[in-house]
Design an enzyme around this catalytic site. Structure first.
Site: not given
Length: 464
Positions: A234, A268
């Site tokens: 990720e 993020c």
């Protein structure tokens, strides 16, 4: 990079730690390998009791752990407490559901007969020792969302945490020890990034998961690929926040602020590019900018603070370079764009910032802005909104504001992202798969998809 707690609100180094020696790392890998040999044979019920106990202990420690996180990386204290609560929820969710998520699967009788077998089942078995390389921005949550499903599946974990959150890393090891997990089931490796390759190449380490930057992901993925080991990545994100004419503008603007500055803008999945239809651009811009300008920047330990410091001096410098480049190429600063007066020299603060007239000639259009800086774009129609939303190397998630079902169908079909959140902001939840496409990584965390990432999916074909 030294392994140390450096308070980003003051720049003061509070604690330093020695990295583990090669012999100490070897001992921990051996301990993990031995632990897996026994732990893999425990029942789901056994594991659920242990994870439930860890959740209870974490809940009891909430205030203390929150203060440690805030001290190490600067998130506002209220947000740190919320992160702890989220981890407790995820632990309990997996403790109660792992057995059903990993239950044996049975093909239809017709498919079994067609395969030539009398009985067929699919079973999920743990892989072994999993290395987790984790970031500082959600220092508890990023680890727990890996550890809870991995441990419930019967795996064991080695944590290489970011070097600026060592106290949080050590707390996690101690938490699982206090919960009575067998020795070696979860260990923290206080090592620098240069030592990761040797750990990952060790044959006793079965797989790896990484949350972090694109360069870090490329490095871990290339090493794991060379060793033919499973990885889940990720990585970065530059999520679009699209506002169409039918949107509730007041609600969209309020949510946009939270979506941009959560965790001091260092997330993020924070919305970073605000793509607004020309019919509502002026009104949305006014509402959004007024709210960004009104945010309280200050000491993250203060309960009234909305935005604290960035995690590091280098992180702030990187953000300043992106803003300066954009302004130099014609972007307009609607608010912020500088260090807050009276704070910027004591700690690593940066004012909530809105940039308008952003173009693809600017670095911020292509790179992730990891801090409280929003880029505004005006688009003439739905087609342009979709094109601009996809005009990024990343594809983690997306936010869409519209009450038009046709708009929703188009965005769901065409947005290149791991999630589409309609009339709300992206957030992770234990029941929902989480992850991205393109340079945002691959694989999924959370939900049943996440727990099965580190399992051996085994077909059992049998004749009488």
């Amino acid at each position: 990079m030294p392994i140390a707690t450096v308070n980003p609100a003051s720049g003061e180094t509070l604690k330093t730690y020695d990295a583990l020696s090669a012999a100490e790392v070897e001992q921990r890998i051996a301990t993990a390998d031995a632990a897996f040999a026994a732990y893999r044979n425990t029942t789901f019920g056994d594991r659920a009791v242990l994870l439930g106990r860890a959740a209870d202990l974490l809940e009891e420690d909430q205030q203390d752990v929150a203060r440690v996180m805030t001290t190490e990386m600067g998130k506002p204290l209220a947000q740190a407490r919320a992160e702890v609560a989220k981890c407790v929820k995820a632990m309990r969710w997996y403790a109660g559901r792992a057995e059903s998520l990993l239950a044996d699967e049975h093909p239809s009788a017709a498919d079994v007969a067609d395969s030539g077998a009398d009985r067929v089942r699919v079973v999920y078995r743990p892989l072994g020792v999993v290395l987790a390389v984790m970031p500082w921005n959600f220092p508890l949550w990023q680890v727990v969302r890996f550890a809870a499903p991995a441990l419930m599946a019967g795996n064991v974990g080695l944590l290489k945490h970011a070097s600026n959150v060592p106290q949080t890393a050590l707390y996690l090891e101690d938490l699982f020890r206090r919960a009575s997990f067998p020795e070696g089931c979860f260990q923290t490796l206080l090592i620098g990034s240069g030592a990761v390759e040797d750990v990952l190449r060790d044959p006793r380490v079965a797989a790896a998961t990484l949350t972090g930057s694109e360069p870090a992901g490329r490095s871990v993925a290339s090493i794991a690929g060379d060793e033919v080991k499973k990885t889940v990545l990720e990585l970065g994100g530059s999520d679009p926040f699209v506002v169409m004419p039918s949107a509730d503008l007041e609600q969209a603007a309020q949510t946009a602020v939270t979506a941009r500055v959560q965790n001091n803008g260092q997330s993020c999945i924070a919305a970073k590019r605000f793509i607004v239809h020309t019919d509502v651009y002026d009104e949305f811009t006014r509402l959004f900018t007024d709210r960004m300008r009104a945010l309280r920047v200050g000491d993250p330990m203060d309960e009234d603070t909305d935005v604290g410091p960035l995690s590091s001096e280098r992180g702030r410098a990187d953000l300043e370079e992106l803003v300066d480049d954009a302004v130099g190429r014609g972007a307009a600063v609607l608010c912020g764009g500088q260090r807050p007066e009276g704070l910027g020299e004591r700690g690593w603060y940066y004012a909530p910032t809105v940039l308008a007239d952003v173009t693809d000639a600017m670095r911020i259009h292509h790179e992730e802005a990891f801090g409280p800086v929003a880029s505004l774009y005006r688009v003439p129609d739905l087609d342009a909104a979709v094109r601009l939303a996809n005009d990024t190397p990343f594809g983690l998630s997306s936010n869409v504001w519209t009450r038009d079902d046709g708009d929703v169908a188009r965005f769901v079909r065409d947005l290149q992202a791991g999630g589409v959140y309609v009339n709300g902001m992206t957030a992770s939840h234990p029941a929902l798969p989480f992850g991205g496409v393109k340079r945002s990584g691959y694989g999924r965390e959370l939900s049943g998809h996440g727990i099965r990432e580190f399992c051996n999916t085994t077909t059992v074909w049998q004749r009488a």
